[in-house]
Enzyme design. Structure first.
Site, mmCIF file in Angstrom:
data_model
loop_
_atom_site.group_PDB
_atom_site.id
_atom_site.type_symbol
_atom_site.label_atom_id
_atom_site.label_comp_id
_atom_site.label_asym_id
_atom_site.label_seq_id
_atom_site.Cartn_x
_atom_site.Cartn_y
_atom_site.Cartn_z
ATOM 1 N N GLY A 29 90.975 -12.587 -30.205
ATOM 2 C CA GLY A 29 91.937 -13.486 -29.554
ATOM 3 C C GLY A 29 93.267 -12.785 -29.315
ATOM 4 C CB SER A 30 96.197 -13.792 -27.309
ATOM 5 O OG SER A 30 96.401 -15.069 -27.872
ATOM 6 N N GLY A 95 86.957 -20.322 -32.124
ATOM 7 C CA GLY A 95 85.937 -20.110 -31.099
ATOM 8 C C GLY A 95 86.429 -20.332 -29.688
ATOM 9 C CD GLU A 103 86.489 -15.582 -34.129
ATOM 10 O OE1 GLU A 103 87.262 -15.063 -33.319
ATOM 11 O OE2 GLU A 103 86.355 -16.805 -34.220
HETATM 12 C C1 5RP Z 1 88.257 -16.673 -30.853
HETATM 13 C C2 5RP Z 1 89.068 -17.370 -31.880
HETATM 14 C C3 5RP Z 1 90.529 -17.125 -31.901
HETATM 15 O O1 5RP Z 1 90.929 -16.821 -33.192
HETATM 16 C C4 5RP Z 1 91.233 -18.361 -31.442
HETATM 17 O O2 5RP Z 1 90.698 -18.747 -30.185
HETATM 18 C C5 5RP Z 1 92.734 -18.145 -31.351
HETATM 19 O O3 5RP Z 1 93.019 -17.315 -30.286
HETATM 20 P P1 5RP Z 1 94.511 -16.996 -29.820
HETATM 21 O O4 5RP Z 1 95.099 -16.125 -30.884
HETATM 22 O O5 5RP Z 1 94.329 -16.292 -28.498
HETATM 23 O O6 5RP Z 1 95.221 -18.305 -29.672
HETATM 24 O O7 5RP Z 1 88.587 -18.131 -32.675
HETATM 25 O O8 5RP Z 1 86.897 -16.995 -30.926
#
Ligand code: 5RP
Length: 221
Positions: A29-30, A95, A103
């Site tokens: 994720g970001s 997710g 994860e």
């Molecule tokens: C990806 C995830 C990420 O941890 C979740 O979506 C958070 O992402 P971001 O840091 O971009 O808000 O579970 O499967």
């Protein structure tokens, strides 16, 4: 501070939890991208990483960080990952990026799960964020009907395949007052690979970036 700056802030803070000369678990994720960039600044002090997504693995490798297969790692002292929603009990929905299964596997192996988030992710009750459910393609219809029977409104994530070659149903409208129970129930539906509730193995620590530039360190209440 804006949301991006908060992601960078918690990512830097997470470096304090990385164990020297060991392999670190890295989510996706970001926010985790910010963490990977921060990790690159101390890459000489770790053995390497295991990654929860192909995208994270690519980013780690670009920084010259060795990426291990989870099966070749005996010990994983810490796993760093973000969340789409988190409660003060450190239960999460994850997710949003579709990497929930890998994860959850890495979180299960890690001794300590450190979640890094900006303040917008902290919620009183899980469920506003549509719950991702990874599904074997041939079970899409069956799982969709079962989710609807449980009161949810599943929506197929368009033009998306997980790193495991499966589909994601994003399920709206489920009541998640007992997330550990619902997590188990959903995982019992034939054809579900896993779902995005992380309550049976919650985070151990939350580093929450707040608008004033401080980081709240929270353990389970
Ligand atoms: C990806 C995830 C990420 O941890 C979740 O979506 C958070 O992402 P971001 O840091 O971009 O808000 O579970 O499967």
């Amino acid at each position: 501070m804006n949301q991006n700056q908060l992601k960078e802030l918690v990512a830097r803070e997470a470096l304090k939890h990385v164990v020297e000369d060991k392999v670190v678990g890295v989510g996706s994720g970001s926010t985790v991208n910010c963490f990977i960039d921060a990790l690159a600044t101390i890459k000489g002090r770790i053995e390497g990483a295991v990654a929860a997504s192909e995208a994270s693995a690519e980013r780690l490798k670009k920084h010259g960080i060795r990426v291990f297969d989870l099966n070749s790692v005996d010990e994983l002292p810490v796993y760093i990952d973000g969340a789409d929603e988190i409660t003060e009990h450190l239960h999460m929905i994850k997710g949003g990026g579709g990497a929930l299964t890998r994860e959850k596997i890495i979180a299960a192996v890690a001794r300590k799960f450190v979640c890094i988030c900006d303040a917008s992710k902290l919620v009183p009750v899980l469920g506003e964020f549509p719950l991702p459910v990874e599904v074997i393609p041939m079970a899409r219809g069956h799982v969709g009907r079962e989710l609807a029977r449980m009161g949810g409104y599943p929506e197929l994530r368009q033009n998306f395949k997980t790193d495991n070659g499966n589909l994601i149903l994003d399920c709206h409208g489920l009541t998640l007052l007992d997330p550990a129970k619902t997590e188990a129930e959903l995982n019992n539906i034939a054809g579900v690979v896993t779902n995005g509730i992380f309550a049976r193995r919650p985070a151990d620590l939350l580093l929450l970036g707040k608008a004033d530039g401080s980081v709240a360190v929270m353990t389970e209440k």
